[in-house]
Motif scaffolding. Structure first.
Motif, PDB file in Angstrom:
ATOM      1  N   ASP A  81       0.829  -1.199   0.000  1.00 27.32           N
ATOM      2  CA  ASP A  81       0.000   0.000   0.000  1.00 27.32           C
ATOM      3  C   ASP A  81       0.869   1.257   0.000  1.00 27.32           C
ATOM      4  N   GLN A  82       0.587   2.169  -0.931  1.00 28.78           N
ATOM      5  CA  GLN A  82       1.393   3.384  -1.084  1.00 28.78           C
ATOM      6  C   GLN A  82       1.345   4.282   0.153  1.00 28.78           C
ATOM      7  N   ASP A  83       0.237   4.262   0.890  1.00 28.03           N
ATOM      8  CA  ASP A  83       0.116   5.105   2.081  1.00 28.03           C
ATOM      9  C   ASP A  83       0.999   4.619   3.223  1.00 28.03           C
TER      10      ASP A  83
END
Length: 114
Positions: A81-83
């Motif tokens: 996940d990029q976050d």
């Protein structure tokens, strides 16, 4: 009227224990004073992040059609996940079989040197 005490977690609608997180902040000496509002806010943030990580892990498990979430799936969720990539770049998930690219490269170089 009931004489039972309600916890800070119940009052704030949280599942994670607010008083325990406040105690941890005091023990770590994060600040001279820690207000109840600060403890509630931090507890809410930790609870929210935990929920998000478990949700992503659950989608990974469902895609693989497995019955339970393993530490490996949590590690994949943090890396996928990029976050979560930046804040958890140095996160270590105990009992996870996942190895990062940097660790693989260091293993290759140590084998070539010996």
């Amino acid at each position: 009227m009931s004489n039972q005490k309600t916890s800070k977690s119940e009052k704030s609608g949280l599942i994670f224990p607010v008083s325990r997180i406040k105690t941890m902040l005091k023990v770590q000496k994060v600040a001279d004073r820690i207000t109840d509002k600060a403890a509630v806010y931090l507890t809410a943030v930790v609870e929210y992040l935990s929920l998000e990580i478990l949700e992503i892990s659950l989608t990974t498990v469902e895609a693989e059609r497995l019955p339970e979430i393993q530490p490996y799936h949590v590690n994949i969720a943090l890396k996928k996940d990029q976050d979560f990539v930046k804040p958890f770049v140095r996160a270590i998930v105990p009992k996870s079989k996942f190895i990062t690219i940097n660790e693989v490269e260091s293993l290759k170089s140590s084998r070539n040197n010996s």
